[in-house]
Design a protein around this motif. Structure first.
Motif, PDB file in Angstrom:
ATOM      1  N   GLU A 288      45.002  56.938  38.199  1.00  0.00           N
ATOM      2  CA  GLU A 288      46.054  56.547  37.267  1.00  0.00           C
ATOM      3  C   GLU A 288      46.932  57.728  36.889  1.00  0.00           C
ATOM      4  O   GLU A 288      48.113  57.561  36.566  1.00  0.00           O
ATOM      5  N   GLY A 290      47.745  59.885  38.996  1.00  0.00           N
ATOM      6  CA  GLY A 290      48.500  60.206  40.195  1.00  0.00           C
ATOM      7  C   GLY A 290      47.783  61.127  41.158  1.00  0.00           C
ATOM      8  O   GLY A 290      48.403  61.727  42.022  1.00  0.00           O
ATOM      9  N   HIS A 319      49.540  57.252  44.498  1.00  0.00           N
ATOM     10  CA  HIS A 319      50.361  56.052  44.615  1.00  0.00           C
ATOM     11  C   HIS A 319      51.469  56.240  45.641  1.00  0.00           C
ATOM     12  O   HIS A 319      51.816  55.296  46.360  1.00  0.00           O
ATOM     13  N   GLU A 333      56.210  59.441  42.249  1.00  0.00           N
ATOM     14  CA  GLU A 333      54.876  58.913  41.939  1.00  0.00           C
ATOM     15  C   GLU A 333      54.914  57.721  40.981  1.00  0.00           C
ATOM     16  O   GLU A 333      54.281  56.689  41.228  1.00  0.00           O
ATOM     17  N   ASN A 334      55.628  57.838  39.872  1.00  0.00           N
ATOM     18  CA  ASN A 334      55.686  56.717  38.923  1.00  0.00           C
ATOM     19  C   ASN A 334      56.419  55.520  39.513  1.00  0.00           C
ATOM     20  O   ASN A 334      56.065  54.371  39.255  1.00  0.00           O
ATOM     21  N   ARG A 337      53.949  53.785  41.669  1.00  0.00           N
ATOM     22  CA  ARG A 337      52.992  52.999  40.874  1.00  0.00           C
ATOM     23  C   ARG A 337      53.619  51.674  40.446  1.00  0.00           C
ATOM     24  O   ARG A 337      52.995  50.619  40.529  1.00  0.00           O
ATOM     25  N   ASN A 341      52.566  47.876  41.732  1.00  0.00           N
ATOM     26  CA  ASN A 341      52.197  46.804  40.806  1.00  0.00           C
ATOM     27  C   ASN A 341      52.936  45.514  41.148  1.00  0.00           C
ATOM     28  O   ASN A 341      52.361  44.421  41.093  1.00  0.00           O
TER      29      ASN A 341
END
Length: 448
Positions: A288, A290, A319, A333-334, A337, A341
């Motif tokens: 979570e 990363g 991710h 990275e975010n 993610r 999702n």
């Protein structure tokens, strides 16, 4: 040019400009004398730049009007073909050290600018020596920290900047890189699904070791705390940060953020033998954040029921790698993610796409590509494609919640293109007419 053996087959030293390919006839720089250009991938258009002129005096038509951070050196952005480069004047030893260090960091997948060349042996028309120059490629969609601010800096924005800086520092320290000059000024920031991703832009004081001592890490952290406090004081003095912000207290955030992340990645954890499920819980927590757990150690003692778990090697980009493997998309990275999702949700909703790889392929075809292709050409420089997709998905969620219904993607996309994207600031490093004076700080505000 002398190099150690590890660099023998990489950069090429072009001692005489006469040996370099030219498009048509000798350039003015060539007529003024030889240059020494070190570059791993030589770009012929480098020869068209006015290396015989001090960087501060370069003609306006060569320059790109982009916001610059604070630097102890003369730094300018310049056009190079269809791209933009950053040129920094410094001494030759520093230039070569930083060039090779950035290349090493790139091999280690560290977020940093790309080094292009070292230009030495410069002389002006009067035969006077000019400083060598380090050339790096400008990072598209990136901003120096000052350009993130508008009239007043929001505390949440400041927190995200410092958290991004702390994450970058942790990644560097895990690889054994001692920065030596941690600051917001030496970092570029890119939007990453509502947060920021930090990129190292200045490595002239950096050194790479097999492993850093606690003292080296703590010194880097203290340098960052002091530098950030000073940068915030400067911003407050310039009226860019509200006076209620305590620069010293805020700068200490990097210490808290760094230590929390470092502990999550490296701390040894003990638990009872019957609680082995905590191994997976620890790994999920790292994912979570990363990071992947490439290897971990579990220590037990005879006659004891206690287990000690310690991640041995951790690497960032969990991710990113998963999304790249599934879709071929290389994003922050975010962003990865958030897109993963949505792929997982798409996979749940699509009864015909139970396989992960098949679901990801269909998601790219029916979600990602339609959104990107719908962006009008005149708006394509606002944000990078992955950030647009993230924002469209977020916009869909917000309006669905507000209207208490499941808003179709096409409807949410149109609403975003009509009501949101046109009002975003351009972050694609749009080159403005130099005569217009370039963008001001307010042109790069945190318009969330």
């Amino acid at each position: 040019m002398s190099m150690d053996a590890s660099w023998q087959n990489e950069p090429t030293d072009y001692r005489q400009m006469g040996k370099l390919p030219r498009r048509s006839g000798p350039t003015e720089a060539a007529r003024l004398g030889p240059l020494s250009i070190t570059s791993a991938t030589m770009d012929e258009e480098l020869l068209d730049l006015p290396w015989h002129v001090a960087l501060e005096e370069w003609p306006v038509h060569n320059l790109a009007a982009l916001p610059r951070g604070i630097s102890r050196h003369v730094v300018r952005f310049a056009h190079l073909g269809g791209s933009v480069i950053a040129v920094k004047e410094t001494n030759e030893h520093v230039a070569r050290h930083e060039y090779h260090m950035l290349r090493k960091l790139q091999r280690l997948a560290v977020p940093c600018v790309e080094p292009l060349a070292i230009v030495a042996g410069r002389r002006n028309a009067a035969g006077e020596d000019l400083k060598p120059a380090l050339v790096t490629r400008h990072l598209r969609f990136s901003m120096p920290y000052r350009a993130v601010f508008s009239q007043t800096l929001r505390r949440a924005t400041l927190t995200r900047l410092i958290d991004a800086q702390a994450l970058l520092l942790v990644r560097l320290h895990l690889l054994g890189f001692y920065w030596g000059d941690v600051s917001l000024s030496n970092t570029l920031f890119r939007r990453d699904a509502g947060a920021f991703a930090a990129y190292l832009v200045d490595a002239e004081t950096g050194e790479l070791y097999p492993e850093l001592s606690t003292g080296q890490r703590e010194y880097d952290l203290e340098v960052g705390r002091v530098n950030i406090a000073g940068e915030l004081m400067d911003l407050i003095e310039g009226g860019l940060v509200e006076e209620a912000v305590d620069p010293v207290a805020v700068s200490e955030r990097i210490i808290d953020s760094y230590r929390n992340l470092w502990a999550a990645l490296t701390e040894r954890e003990s638990f009872e033998f019957g609680q082995r499920w905590r191994i997976n819980a620890r790994i999920r927590k790292l994912n979570e954040l990363g990071f992947d757990v490439e290897e971990y150690s579990i220590l037990t003692a005879p006659g004891q029921s206690e287990v000690q778990l310690q991640p041995k090697v951790v690497d960032a980009g969990h991710h990113q790698r998963r999304l790249l493997r599934l879709t071929g998309l290389d994003v922050q990275e975010n962003q990865a993610r958030r897109l993963l999702n949505d792929i997982d949700a798409y996979r749940t909703d699509a009864s015909t796409a139970q396989d992960e790889e098949l679901a990801a392929h269909e998601w790219v075809t029916h979600v990602f590509e339609p959104i990107v292709k719908s962006i009008p050409r005149e708006l394509s420089g606002k944000l990078e494609p992955a950030e647009v997709v993230h924002q469209v998905l977020e916009h869909r969620w917000y309006i669905s919640e507000a209207q208490h219904r499941n808003v179709p993607l096409a409807e949410a996309l149109q609403a975003y293109l009509d009501d949101v994207l046109p009002h975003r600031r351009d972050e694609a490093a749009i080159i403005l007419d130099p005569k217009a004076g370039g963008p001001g700080l307010a042109d790069y505000d945190d318009a969330e």
